[in-house]
Design a protein around this motif. Structure first.
Motif, PDB file in Angstrom:
ATOM      1  N   LEU A   1      42.793  23.105 -63.813  1.00  0.00           N
ATOM      2  CA  LEU A   1      42.746  24.503 -64.231  1.00  0.00           C
ATOM      3  C   LEU A   1      41.994  24.619 -65.559  1.00  0.00           C
ATOM      4  O   LEU A   1      42.166  23.779 -66.448  1.00  0.00           O
ATOM      5  CB  LEU A   1      44.161  25.051 -64.399  1.00  0.00           C
TER       6      LEU A   1
ATOM      7  N   THR B   1      41.238  25.668 -69.293  1.00  0.00           N
ATOM      8  CA  THR B   1      42.184  25.788 -70.410  1.00  0.00           C
ATOM      9  C   THR B   1      41.903  26.988 -71.302  1.00  0.00           C
ATOM     10  O   THR B   1      42.666  27.258 -72.222  1.00  0.00           O
ATOM     11  CB  THR B   1      42.156  24.512 -71.266  1.00  0.00           C
TER      12      THR B   1
ATOM     13  N   VAL C   1      52.187  30.200 -57.254  1.00  0.00           N
ATOM     14  CA  VAL C   1      51.801  29.632 -58.549  1.00  0.00           C
ATOM     15  C   VAL C   1      52.979  29.557 -59.526  1.00  0.00           C
ATOM     16  O   VAL C   1      52.847  29.016 -60.622  1.00  0.00           O
ATOM     17  CB  VAL C   1      50.643  30.426 -59.192  1.00  0.00           C
TER      18      VAL C   1
ATOM     19  N   ALA D   1      46.983  31.229 -65.063  1.00  0.00           N
ATOM     20  CA  ALA D   1      47.689  30.129 -65.721  1.00  0.00           C
ATOM     21  C   ALA D   1      48.316  30.593 -67.030  1.00  0.00           C
ATOM     22  O   ALA D   1      49.448  30.215 -67.367  1.00  0.00           O
ATOM     23  CB  ALA D   1      46.736  28.963 -65.959  1.00  0.00           C
ATOM     24  N   GLU D   2      47.596  31.404 -67.777  1.00  0.00           N
ATOM     25  CA  GLU D   2      48.120  31.922 -69.036  1.00  0.00           C
ATOM     26  C   GLU D   2      49.344  32.806 -68.785  1.00  0.00           C
ATOM     27  O   GLU D   2      50.340  32.733 -69.511  1.00  0.00           O
ATOM     28  CB  GLU D   2      47.024  32.708 -69.752  1.00  0.00           C
TER      29      GLU D   2
ATOM     30  N   ARG E   1      52.390  30.764 -67.690  1.00  0.00           N
ATOM     31  CA  ARG E   1      52.952  29.988 -68.797  1.00  0.00           C
ATOM     32  C   ARG E   1      53.960  30.809 -69.611  1.00  0.00           C
ATOM     33  O   ARG E   1      54.887  30.257 -70.196  1.00  0.00           O
ATOM     34  CB  ARG E   1      51.819  29.488 -69.701  1.00  0.00           C
TER      35      ARG E   1
ATOM     36  N   ARG F   1      49.050  22.673 -59.308  1.00  0.00           N
ATOM     37  CA  ARG F   1      48.407  22.620 -60.622  1.00  0.00           C
ATOM     38  C   ARG F   1      49.164  23.498 -61.628  1.00  0.00           C
ATOM     39  O   ARG F   1      49.138  23.246 -62.831  1.00  0.00           O
ATOM     40  CB  ARG F   1      46.952  23.090 -60.514  1.00  0.00           C
ATOM     41  N   PHE F   2      49.847  24.518 -61.123  1.00  0.00           N
ATOM     42  CA  PHE F   2      50.574  25.445 -61.982  1.00  0.00           C
ATOM     43  C   PHE F   2      52.016  24.989 -62.249  1.00  0.00           C
ATOM     44  O   PHE F   2      52.714  25.608 -63.055  1.00  0.00           O
ATOM     45  CB  PHE F   2      50.608  26.836 -61.340  1.00  0.00           C
TER      46      PHE F   2
ATOM     47  N   LEU G   1      53.645  24.679 -65.874  1.00  0.00           N
ATOM     48  CA  LEU G   1      53.307  25.680 -66.885  1.00  0.00           C
ATOM     49  C   LEU G   1      54.499  26.492 -67.373  1.00  0.00           C
ATOM     50  O   LEU G   1      54.602  26.807 -68.560  1.00  0.00           O
ATOM     51  CB  LEU G   1      52.219  26.615 -66.349  1.00  0.00           C
TER      52      LEU G   1
END
Length: 354
Positions: A40, A42, A117, A252-253, A256, A336-337, A340
């Motif tokens: 992912l 960044t 996710v 992703a942000e 998180r 991948r998530f 997070l």
């Protein structure tokens, strides 16, 4: 910071979906292509935008201050649940949405490629169920084994429908042992169907449990526990959105910070009850207290192994009950998530220091 235009909340229902579709006609993925096995990104490039269907978390982000940490442009869509999310995904007017565990299954069966996710549940889920089984006045049902021969409200493709199939399976009953009455699980539909003796049993949750018993308990209405976990809570997104590297970075942000925002609501009981249940949902404060306590504490697993295993069991039961082909649950998770949410909780805790 996002502009006021990108902060606007879009109204629920078909008009909202239509408005989103019109707005999104030219908003096709434009970032670099990200393969499914690539790391992912960044950093979120300037100008990246997400449309997010996560209504309660919108308020949690705003009240906690975590919204100020989002570096991308965003629109909050008052959309959640499988049918509306799928419609908006297909219209390319929604990038990510909050649902239970059935919508991702149903999306897969209807050829809408998605990935989960983020995943969560409840601590002590059997003590804090989302649904009870409502029993119509005059109907003798005290255990799930008593469901044989009963008329049961059923909503295919939604969490309530899947719960009924799982309950029948746990009781050793087949679909043919009951009469499934197809009804949409909207608003008070199930409670009204029970009260009118259109069905004998229906899954009801939230304030519907209390209001149903308050209104019809004197007539003989009851509820019983179903005895199963019904707490899955996920974020999912179309595969084509995740193939856009810029949007994947923004998701992703968001993921998180997702858990920290939820924990803020649990650490700020009175403020959250007033803001969400009273002001947003229009409920009396006492109902807000009831729902807050019924919900219990959230559980954010650091690994998804058990989550995927339980999801696989659900897929098998629902496939058998609907005539669909089972598939490997792991294929709808984007791991991948996976780390997070825990990383965000470790950094931001209950969100109060954002």
């Amino acid at each position: 910071m996002p502009s006021n235009a990108t902060r606007r909340t879009l109204l629920a229902g078909a008009p909202a979906v239509a408005a989103l579709a019109l707005a999104a006609c030219t908003d096709e993925p434009s970032g670099p292509v990200l393969s499914a096995d690539a790391d992912l990104p960044t950093a979120v490039p300037k100008g990246t935008k997400l449309v997010i269907g996560d209504p309660s978390q919108q308020l949690a982000f705003e009240l906690s201050g975590l919204v100020d940490l989002l570096t991308f442009e965003y629109e909050w869509a008052n959309i959640s649940g499988g049918p509306k999310s799928s419609e908006a995904f297909r219209a390319r007017s929604l990038d990510i949405s909050s649902v239970a565990d059935i919508p991702p299954i149903h999306a897969t069966w209807t050829n809408l490629p998605i990935k989960i996710v983020a995943a969560a549940g409840r601590v002590d889920p059997l003590e804090h169920p989302i649904y009870d089984l409502g029993v119509a006045p005059g109907v003798d049902v005290t255990t799930v084994e008593d469901l044989r021969g009963k008329k049961i409200a059923f909503s295919p493709g939604q969490a309530q429908g899947a719960l009924i199939l799982r309950v029948l399976d746990s009781a050793g009953l087949a679909k043919e042992d009951v009469e499934l009455v197809e009804l949409p699980s909207t608003a008070d539909t199930y409670s009204n169907a029970l009260a009118g003796n259109e069905v004998d049993v229906a899954p009801i949750g939230g304030t519907q449990v209390r209001s149903y018993l308050n209104k019809y308990g004197s007539d003989g209405a009851t509820t019983i526990p179903h005895g199963l976990r019904d707490d899955p809570w996920t974020l999912y997104a179309p595969v084509e959105v995740l193939e856009d590297a810029d949007k994947a970075a923004a998701i992703a942000e968001y993921v998180r910070l997702w858990g920290a925002a939820k924990l803020w609501t649990r650490a700020n009981r009175e403020e959250w009850i007033n803001a969400w249940y009273v002001e947003h949902e229009g409920l009396p404060y006492e109902d807000g207290e009831y729902l807050f306590d019924r919900e219990g504490e959230p559980d954010f697993p650091e690994t998804w192994d058990e989550t995927i295993e339980r999801h696989q069991e659900t897929i098998e039961v629902v496939a058998a009950g609907t005539g669909n082909e089972p598939f490997d649950a792991a294929t709808i998770y984007d791991r991948r998530f996976e780390p997070l949410v825990a990383e965000g909780i470790a950094e931001y805790g209950e969100g109060g220091n954002a």
